[in-house]
Motif scaffolding. Structure first.
Motif, PDB file in Angstrom:
ATOM      1  N   THR A  20       0.811  -1.350   0.030  1.00 32.85           N
ATOM      2  CA  THR A  20      -0.064  -0.089  -0.114  1.00 32.85           C
ATOM      3  C   THR A  20       0.820   1.350  -0.125  1.00 32.85           C
ATOM      4  OG1 THR A  20      -1.709  -1.000   1.237  1.00 32.85           O
ATOM      5  CG2 THR A  20      -2.005   1.028   1.204  1.00 32.85           C
ATOM      6  N   VAL A  21       0.430   2.246  -0.954  1.00 36.84           N
ATOM      7  CA  VAL A  21       1.489   3.245  -1.008  1.00 36.84           C
ATOM      8  C   VAL A  21       0.620   4.478  -0.707  1.00 36.84           C
ATOM      9  CG1 VAL A  21       2.918   4.665  -2.545  1.00 36.84           C
ATOM     10  CG2 VAL A  21       2.868   2.203  -2.776  1.00 36.84           C
ATOM     11  N   PHE A  22       1.292   5.523  -0.053  1.00 42.09           N
ATOM     12  CA  PHE A  22       0.855   6.736   0.320  1.00 42.09           C
ATOM     13  C   PHE A  22       1.499   7.833  -0.218  1.00 42.09           C
ATOM     14  CE2 PHE A  22      -1.035   3.641   3.586  1.00 42.09           C
ATOM     15  CZ  PHE A  22      -2.397   3.812   3.420  1.00 42.09           C
ATOM     16  N   MET A  23       0.865   8.789  -0.807  1.00 40.52           N
ATOM     17  CA  MET A  23       1.811   9.922  -1.450  1.00 40.52           C
ATOM     18  C   MET A  23       0.827  11.285  -0.749  1.00 40.52           C
ATOM     19  SD  MET A  23       2.721   8.891  -4.987  1.00 40.52           S
ATOM     20  CE  MET A  23       2.804   7.337  -5.519  1.00 40.52           C
ATOM     21  N   GLU A  24       1.538  11.935   0.086  1.00 43.88           N
ATOM     22  CA  GLU A  24       1.125  13.215   0.544  1.00 43.88           C
ATOM     23  C   GLU A  24       1.311  14.330  -0.384  1.00 43.88           C
ATOM     24  OE1 GLU A  24      -1.058  14.812   2.298  1.00 43.88           O
ATOM     25  OE2 GLU A  24      -0.439  13.867   4.343  1.00 43.88           O
ATOM     26  N   GLY A  25       0.349  15.519  -0.011  1.00 39.79           N
ATOM     27  CA  GLY A  25       0.436  16.452  -0.844  1.00 39.79           C
ATOM     28  C   GLY A  25       1.624  17.518  -0.577  1.00 39.79           C
ATOM     29  N   THR A  26       1.896  18.540  -1.336  1.00 40.83           N
ATOM     30  CA  THR A  26       2.902  19.338  -1.779  1.00 40.83           C
ATOM     31  C   THR A  26       3.633  19.495  -0.291  1.00 40.83           C
ATOM     32  OG1 THR A  26       2.200  20.170  -3.550  1.00 40.83           O
ATOM     33  CG2 THR A  26       3.773  21.569  -2.537  1.00 40.83           C
ATOM     34  N   SER A  27       3.228  20.609   0.571  1.00 40.40           N
ATOM     35  CA  SER A  27       3.552  21.015   1.701  1.00 40.40           C
ATOM     36  C   SER A  27       3.386  20.053   2.935  1.00 40.40           C
ATOM     37  CB  SER A  27       3.197  22.174   2.178  1.00 40.40           C
ATOM     38  OG  SER A  27       1.851  22.267   2.225  1.00 40.40           O
ATOM     39  N   PHE A  62      -4.661   7.889   7.037  1.00 37.22           N
ATOM     40  CA  PHE A  62      -5.097   6.797   6.323  1.00 37.22           C
ATOM     41  C   PHE A  62      -3.591   5.764   6.497  1.00 37.22           C
ATOM     42  CE2 PHE A  62      -8.088   8.699   3.158  1.00 37.22           C
ATOM     43  CZ  PHE A  62      -9.105   8.424   4.216  1.00 37.22           C
ATOM     44  N   SER A  63      -2.479   6.629   6.107  1.00 31.72           N
ATOM     45  CA  SER A  63      -1.082   6.083   6.319  1.00 31.72           C
ATOM     46  C   SER A  63      -1.051   5.507   7.820  1.00 31.72           C
ATOM     47  CB  SER A  63      -0.116   6.697   5.846  1.00 31.72           C
ATOM     48  OG  SER A  63       1.168   6.299   6.255  1.00 31.72           O
ATOM     49  N   ARG A  64      -1.333   6.208   8.932  1.00 34.68           N
ATOM     50  CA  ARG A  64      -1.253   5.857  10.265  1.00 34.68           C
ATOM     51  C   ARG A  64      -2.316   4.576  10.636  1.00 34.68           C
ATOM     52  NH1 ARG A  64      -0.337   9.463  14.561  1.00 34.68           N
ATOM     53  NH2 ARG A  64       1.536  10.477  13.259  1.00 34.68           N
ATOM     54  N   LEU A  65      -3.395   4.447  10.205  1.00 33.51           N
ATOM     55  CA  LEU A  65      -4.257   3.689  10.349  1.00 33.51           C
ATOM     56  C   LEU A  65      -3.897   2.529   9.690  1.00 33.51           C
ATOM     57  CD1 LEU A  65      -7.519   5.962  10.415  1.00 33.51           C
ATOM     58  CD2 LEU A  65      -6.115   4.781  12.436  1.00 33.51           C
ATOM     59  N   CYS A  66      -3.372   2.414   8.577  1.00 30.62           N
ATOM     60  CA  CYS A  66      -2.937   1.060   7.902  1.00 30.62           C
ATOM     61  C   CYS A  66      -2.067   0.102   8.563  1.00 30.62           C
ATOM     62  CB  CYS A  66      -2.376   1.579   6.510  1.00 30.62           C
ATOM     63  SG  CYS A  66      -1.840   0.161   5.444  1.00 30.62           S
ATOM     64  N   GLU A 105       3.071  -3.294   7.651  1.00 29.93           N
ATOM     65  CA  GLU A 105       4.795  -3.086   7.935  1.00 29.93           C
ATOM     66  C   GLU A 105       5.327  -1.822   7.191  1.00 29.93           C
ATOM     67  OE1 GLU A 105       9.126  -5.223   8.200  1.00 29.93           O
ATOM     68  OE2 GLU A 105       7.502  -6.352   8.263  1.00 29.93           O
ATOM     69  N   ALA A 106       5.857  -0.831   7.870  1.00 29.76           N
ATOM     70  CA  ALA A 106       6.218   0.271   7.074  1.00 29.76           C
ATOM     71  C   ALA A 106       7.509  -0.144   6.424  1.00 29.76           C
ATOM     72  CB  ALA A 106       6.424   1.493   7.901  1.00 29.76           C
ATOM     73  N   LEU A 107       7.802   0.103   5.458  1.00 33.36           N
ATOM     74  CA  LEU A 107       9.189   0.143   4.761  1.00 33.36           C
ATOM     75  C   LEU A 107       9.869   1.428   4.556  1.00 33.36           C
ATOM     76  CD1 LEU A 107       8.133  -2.466   1.694  1.00 33.36           C
ATOM     77  CD2 LEU A 107       9.439  -3.017   3.812  1.00 33.36           C
ATOM     78  N   PRO A 108      11.106   1.506   4.673  1.00 35.57           N
ATOM     79  CA  PRO A 108      11.819   2.618   4.494  1.00 35.57           C
ATOM     80  C   PRO A 108      11.765   3.054   2.984  1.00 35.57           C
ATOM     81  CG  PRO A 108      13.294   1.202   5.002  1.00 35.57           C
ATOM     82  CD  PRO A 108      12.166   0.303   5.045  1.00 35.57           C
ATOM     83  N   VAL A 109      11.560   4.464   2.778  1.00 36.85           N
ATOM     84  CA  VAL A 109      11.327   5.011   1.589  1.00 36.85           C
ATOM     85  C   VAL A 109      12.709   4.875   0.583  1.00 36.85           C
ATOM     86  CG1 VAL A 109      10.821   7.074   0.106  1.00 36.85           C
ATOM     87  CG2 VAL A 109       9.861   6.449   2.230  1.00 36.85           C
ATOM     88  N   LYS A 153       3.916  -1.181   3.494  1.00 35.67           N
ATOM     89  CA  LYS A 153       3.302   0.091   3.274  1.00 35.67           C
ATOM     90  C   LYS A 153       4.538   1.157   3.092  1.00 35.67           C
ATOM     91  CE  LYS A 153       2.533   2.039   7.780  1.00 35.67           C
ATOM     92  NZ  LYS A 153       1.395   2.528   8.603  1.00 35.67           N
ATOM     93  N   LEU A 154       4.361   1.971   2.146  1.00 36.38           N
ATOM     94  CA  LEU A 154       5.394   3.119   1.790  1.00 36.38           C
ATOM     95  C   LEU A 154       4.566   4.345   2.096  1.00 36.38           C
ATOM     96  CD1 LEU A 154       7.287   1.687  -1.420  1.00 36.38           C
ATOM     97  CD2 LEU A 154       8.309   2.211   0.993  1.00 36.38           C
ATOM     98  N   GLY A 155       5.176   5.112   2.771  1.00 34.88           N
ATOM     99  CA  GLY A 155       4.634   6.730   2.462  1.00 34.88           C
ATOM    100  C   GLY A 155       5.645   7.988   2.436  1.00 34.88           C
TER     101      GLY A 155
END
Length: 79
Positions: free
Chosen positions: A21-28, A41-45, A48-52, A65-67
């Motif tokens: 699951t991939v999450f991409m935040e907005g500009t700022s 959504f990223s927090r609630l998912c 296991e978080a993978l390092p970017v 997940k990747l954020g």
């Protein structure tokens, strides 16, 4: 076309068992703070978080997940 379906079924039937699951935040916005729904959504998912930076690759089946923060946070650019 039937061959394509058969190959897809063969691949999917192997039971790889990996969900990414991939999450991409907005500009700022940073991904690790809850500023928008994406951060929430990223927090609630429950995954296991993978390092970017790719330093910790998944080595087993599971849900990962990747954020990504917004470009203004990661690169100082405007959206």
């Amino acid at each position: 076309m039937q061959q394509l379906y058969e190959k897809a079924e063969e691949f999917l039937g192997r039971g790889h068992g990996v969900t990414l699951t991939v999450f991409m935040e907005g500009t700022s916005n940073a991904i690790d703070t809850i500023t928008t729904q994406i951060g929430l959504f990223s927090r609630l998912c429950d995954a296991e978080a993978l390092p970017v930076d790719g330093s910790g690759l998944a080595d087993a089946a599971g849900h990962y997940k990747l954020g990504f923060p917004g470009c203004g946070v990661s690169h100082g650019t405007l959206g």
